[in-house]
Design an enzyme around this catalytic site. Sequence first.
Site, mmCIF file in Angstrom:
data_model
loop_
_atom_site.group_PDB
_atom_site.id
_atom_site.type_symbol
_atom_site.label_atom_id
_atom_site.label_comp_id
_atom_site.label_asym_id
_atom_site.label_seq_id
_atom_site.Cartn_x
_atom_site.Cartn_y
_atom_site.Cartn_z
ATOM 1 N N ASN A 45 40.782 44.560 36.131
ATOM 2 C CA ASN A 45 40.531 44.630 34.639
ATOM 3 C C ASN A 45 39.550 45.435 34.508
ATOM 4 O O ASN A 45 39.405 45.731 33.402
ATOM 5 C CB ASN A 45 40.278 43.005 34.354
ATOM 6 C CG ASN A 45 39.119 42.524 35.039
ATOM 7 O OD1 ASN A 45 39.222 41.976 36.291
ATOM 8 N ND2 ASN A 45 37.944 42.341 34.606
ATOM 9 N N GLY A 73 36.193 48.716 35.749
ATOM 10 C CA GLY A 73 35.675 49.440 36.861
ATOM 11 C C GLY A 73 36.632 50.173 37.685
ATOM 12 O O GLY A 73 37.599 50.943 37.133
ATOM 13 N N ASP A 133 42.430 34.666 41.429
ATOM 14 C CA ASP A 133 40.742 34.748 41.819
ATOM 15 C C ASP A 133 41.039 34.565 43.279
ATOM 16 O O ASP A 133 41.537 33.946 43.912
ATOM 17 C CB ASP A 133 40.413 33.214 41.196
ATOM 18 C CG ASP A 133 38.914 33.371 41.790
ATOM 19 O OD1 ASP A 133 38.531 33.603 42.785
ATOM 20 O OD2 ASP A 133 38.283 32.391 41.036
ATOM 21 N N VAL A 134 40.487 35.776 43.777
ATOM 22 C CA VAL A 134 40.565 35.895 45.446
ATOM 23 C C VAL A 134 39.901 34.829 45.921
ATOM 24 O O VAL A 134 40.152 34.605 47.220
ATOM 25 C CB VAL A 134 40.068 37.066 45.889
ATOM 26 C CG1 VAL A 134 40.854 38.150 44.942
ATOM 27 C CG2 VAL A 134 38.415 37.540 45.696
ATOM 28 N N ASN A 161 40.677 45.339 45.992
ATOM 29 C CA ASN A 161 39.393 45.969 45.477
ATOM 30 C C ASN A 161 38.362 44.967 44.944
ATOM 31 O O ASN A 161 37.150 45.088 44.828
ATOM 32 C CB ASN A 161 39.973 46.694 44.186
ATOM 33 C CG ASN A 161 38.851 47.123 43.140
ATOM 34 O OD1 ASN A 161 38.203 48.222 43.339
ATOM 35 N ND2 ASN A 161 38.840 46.454 41.926
ATOM 36 N N TYR A 202 25.614 41.993 50.638
ATOM 37 C CA TYR A 202 26.562 42.794 50.351
ATOM 38 C C TYR A 202 27.135 43.929 51.058
ATOM 39 O O TYR A 202 28.122 44.088 51.484
ATOM 40 C CB TYR A 202 26.131 43.685 48.657
ATOM 41 C CG TYR A 202 27.351 44.733 48.395
ATOM 42 C CD1 TYR A 202 28.524 44.256 47.879
ATOM 43 C CD2 TYR A 202 26.911 46.120 48.262
ATOM 44 C CE1 TYR A 202 29.437 45.119 47.389
ATOM 45 C CE2 TYR A 202 28.026 47.007 48.046
ATOM 46 C CZ TYR A 202 29.050 46.425 47.469
ATOM 47 O OH TYR A 202 29.986 47.544 47.275
ATOM 48 N N LYS A 221 30.320 44.427 53.609
ATOM 49 C CA LYS A 221 31.539 45.623 53.810
ATOM 50 C C LYS A 221 31.524 45.758 55.199
ATOM 51 O O LYS A 221 32.462 46.534 55.741
ATOM 52 C CB LYS A 221 30.922 46.753 53.011
ATOM 53 C CG LYS A 221 31.051 46.458 51.493
ATOM 54 C CD LYS A 221 32.536 46.029 50.903
ATOM 55 C CE LYS A 221 32.470 45.949 49.352
ATOM 56 N NZ LYS A 221 33.766 45.785 48.803
HETATM 57 N N1 LIG Z 1 30.284 50.788 42.135
HETATM 58 C C1 LIG Z 1 30.356 51.553 43.076
HETATM 59 O O1 LIG Z 1 29.513 52.363 43.306
HETATM 60 C C2 LIG Z 1 30.598 51.092 44.486
HETATM 61 C C3 LIG Z 1 30.416 51.847 45.483
HETATM 62 C C4 LIG Z 1 31.008 51.403 46.908
HETATM 63 C C5 LIG Z 1 31.993 50.387 46.857
HETATM 64 N N2 LIG Z 1 32.530 49.789 45.748
HETATM 65 C C6 LIG Z 1 33.441 48.959 45.783
HETATM 66 O O2 LIG Z 1 34.607 49.094 44.850
HETATM 67 C C7 LIG Z 1 35.161 48.188 44.598
HETATM 68 C C8 LIG Z 1 35.161 47.807 42.765
HETATM 69 O O3 LIG Z 1 33.721 47.870 42.459
HETATM 70 P P1 LIG Z 1 33.606 48.156 40.833
HETATM 71 O O4 LIG Z 1 32.293 49.056 41.148
HETATM 72 O O5 LIG Z 1 34.601 48.550 40.176
HETATM 73 O O6 LIG Z 1 33.026 46.857 40.498
HETATM 74 P P2 LIG Z 1 32.930 46.026 39.175
HETATM 75 O O7 LIG Z 1 33.239 46.832 37.939
HETATM 76 O O8 LIG Z 1 32.060 44.880 39.159
HETATM 77 O O9 LIG Z 1 34.567 45.326 39.223
HETATM 78 C C9 LIG Z 1 34.723 44.270 40.365
HETATM 79 C C10 LIG Z 1 36.165 43.489 40.011
HETATM 80 O O10 LIG Z 1 36.344 42.643 40.875
HETATM 81 C C11 LIG Z 1 36.673 41.389 40.237
HETATM 82 N N3 LIG Z 1 36.216 40.129 40.900
HETATM 83 C C12 LIG Z 1 35.213 39.555 41.447
HETATM 84 N N4 LIG Z 1 35.195 38.567 41.961
HETATM 85 C C13 LIG Z 1 36.631 38.171 41.931
HETATM 86 C C14 LIG Z 1 37.244 37.091 42.380
HETATM 87 N N5 LIG Z 1 36.766 35.986 42.923
HETATM 88 N N6 LIG Z 1 38.872 37.044 42.074
HETATM 89 C C15 LIG Z 1 39.326 38.250 41.584
HETATM 90 N N7 LIG Z 1 38.517 39.344 41.016
HETATM 91 C C16 LIG Z 1 37.105 39.262 41.199
HETATM 92 C C17 LIG Z 1 35.843 41.579 38.736
HETATM 93 O O11 LIG Z 1 36.502 40.788 37.984
HETATM 94 P P3 LIG Z 1 35.833 40.141 36.660
HETATM 95 O O12 LIG Z 1 35.720 41.081 35.614
HETATM 96 O O13 LIG Z 1 36.450 38.683 36.406
HETATM 97 O O14 LIG Z 1 34.255 39.563 37.224
HETATM 98 C C18 LIG Z 1 36.233 43.019 38.539
HETATM 99 O O15 LIG Z 1 37.434 43.313 37.833
HETATM 100 C C19 LIG Z 1 34.459 46.665 45.059
HETATM 101 O O16 LIG Z 1 34.938 46.555 46.041
HETATM 102 C C20 LIG Z 1 33.038 47.566 45.348
HETATM 103 O O17 LIG Z 1 32.581 46.653 46.509
HETATM 104 C C21 LIG Z 1 31.985 50.193 44.449
#
Ligand SMILES: NC(=O)c1ccc[n+]([C@@H]2O[C@H](COP(=O)([O-])OP(=O)(O)OC[C@H]3O[C@@H](n4cnc5c(N)ncnc54)[C@H](OP(=O)(O)O)[C@@H]3O)[C@@H](O)[C@H]2O)c1
Length: 244
Positions: A16, A18, A64-65, A91, A167, A171
């Site tokens: 939804n 990011g 919801d995972v 993701n 966190y 990972k």
């Molecule tokens: N941003 C970075 O710099 C970065 C760096 C390395 C890795 N990552 C990885 O990239 C991936 C995406 O991260 P992002 O930065 O895009 O984060 P984000 O904007 O916080 O998005 C996280 C997403 O996961 C969803 N989510 C969380 N818990 C959930 C659950 N129990 N069931 C279903 N959906 C759930 C959130 O939904 P809601 O809107 O409902 O909360 C949101 O859609 C993650 O695996 C993160 O660890 C990110």
Amino acid sequence: MSNGNEKTVALVTGANKGIGYEIAAGLGALGWRVGVGARDEQRREAAVEKLRAAGADAFGVPLDVTDDASVTAAAALIEESEGRLDVLVNNAAITGSAPQAPTEVDPATVLAAVQTNVIGVIRVTNALLPLLRRSPSPRIVNMSSSVGSLTLQTRPGAETGPISAAYAPSKSFLNAVTVQYAKELADTPILINAACPGYVATDLNGFRGTRTPQQGAAIAVRLADLPDDGPTGAFFDDAGPVPW
Ligand SMILES: NC(=O)c1ccc[n+]([C@@H]2O[C@H](COP(=O)([O-])OP(=O)(O)OC[C@H]3O[C@@H](n4cnc5c(N)ncnc54)[C@H](OP(=O)(O)O)[C@@H]3O)[C@@H](O)[C@H]2O)c1
């Protein structure tokens, strides 16, 4: 990857917003049918509408995972509407609350990160495996992070992010699980890899990241679209293999 005349069907968890949203957009731009896995109805439907407005063949998947019933229902929905799944992008993730210094962390914070970032991936993957096995070229991409790389964490001078007992280790755990899946599935056409998107401006880090969500999504889109002789059980970012 091609499935003859049929559209490739993908599911992205946490799509939804990011990086997940941009992964869905990137897969949609390949002409694929994309399931937008998201737990909140309004956020999910808004994302589906936005993706459709941009020309993607998107559909909503309540998910919801951390919830067995929700994941079972998501698999049933995809079986009913699509009959199979070609690509799963795990993701969805959380960082968990502060503090995360090992000497101060609440064990519940560690547990919550593992529940979503690791157990959630196992739960979703196993629920969808029967549908993935119906695809000629199944792909699974686990969104990991270089903060989960023990090699980078222990390399002097490497950019490893803040000290974290929840966190970052979640990972590392996810990476280890990815390798175990690849070993078990080695004799199948399923390719499963971990991806690091780089440091991306999203809610996850208060939008402090330096890359755009679209840039962060690119490696996942590439691993989702691997050819049949592509790698499995590996860890990549845009620049190539990431050390474990
Ligand atoms: N941003 C970075 O710099 C970065 C760096 C390395 C890795 N990552 C990885 O990239 C991936 C995406 O991260 P992002 O930065 O895009 O984060 P984000 O904007 O916080 O998005 C996280 C997403 O996961 C969803 N989510 C969380 N818990 C959930 C659950 N129990 N069931 C279903 N959906 C759930 C959130 O939904 P809601 O809107 O409902 O909360 C949101 O859609 C993650 O695996 C993160 O660890 C990110």
